[in-house]
Design a protein around this motif. Sequence first.
Motif: not given
Lengths: 177, 198
Positions: A46-50, A67-68, B93-110
């Motif tokens: 699921e992680v890979v898919a999403i 990690g979260y 730091l700025n470049a990394i956070l800007s490219s990483v944070i939005p999609t990580v948040v998306g992952m956590i929500v979905f």
Amino acid sequence: MIYWHLFLAFFIPSILGYGGGPASIPLVEHEVVGNYEWMSTQEFSEVVAIGNSLPGPIATKMAGYIGYAEGGIVGAIVALFATIAPSLLLMVGMMAVLLKYKDEPEVKNLTKLIRPVIAVLLGFMTIQFAQESVEGIGIGYTLFLIVASYVLLEKIKMHPAFVIGLALVFGAVTGLF
Amino acid sequence: MVEQVTSKNTSERPGRVLQQDISLAFFRIGMLGFGGGPSSIPLVHSEVVKKYNWMNDDEFGDTLALANTLPGPIGTKMAGYIGYRVAGIWGCLNAILSSVIPTVVGMIVFLGLLQAYKDIPWVQHMSASVVPVVAVMLGVMTWDFIKKSGETLTWKVAILILALAALLIEGLHVHPAFVILGCIAFAFYPLILRRKKA
């Protein structure tokens, strides 16, 4: 302890995954599913898919989420740091030295030699996922979804996010009846 | 040349605006790049070279070649390094956070949603139906890696390494890390020999 394990689980794939984030997927799976057993194969898939459906670098999406899930916000930061920092520090700190050596045949051979190893890891992961799917939803649905998604992804060149979306809808509808 | 371009840009644009540009550039790259870091390289090129002139084509080529030589995710290596070159540690730091944070948040929500409802049978069936699709994606990736190995190493060598790696990892259950470390040692052995002679 969990933070140290999270660090290791993502540090190892990030220093050994030649070929960018996608190459580190099987290495991460080896740690997360095989070694630390934080997730089942299905949860990991699921992680890979999403991850494949959302934009952005894949390795950091996996690290951030896993990690979260295992260690909250701090866990996410630790896993992201372990994924990003080692190779970035190498690159920033050693640009001059590395530029001198980048045309040496040995350095060029490195990626070439490691690529087949990654291929083997990916291959076995593919088999494992197919087996998991047969156990989960049966051979009929599995075969149908494999053929259908292959045609959509590779022949019609449909965007992976849509293919995952269609599979979710298909699964939900067939699960209801 | 490099210094000139960077310093010209920095002096024309006050620090805060420069950081904003970095944020926006890498946010766009992160949000528009599907298929992981490697497939977003053209987007990085169009932002960094064409739009903002932070690097010229040669510098970008060198950076990319180097990023490819080093292990680890390629997207964040490029982001971090380019951010660092343009605006120091904060740019990095700025470049990394800007490219990483939005999609990580998306992952956590979905995935959070999926987890929350996973006990409902049809949700279970829904997420199980994704597994074979991922198997196909991984299978395609496997074949890409095999094909590329054959093209760059000749098929004889490629099949030899494939078979050896399969035997070690699946047959003898050697941790993949050791197999890769073995490859690294094997690749560098001639270089060390040459240095010794010289």
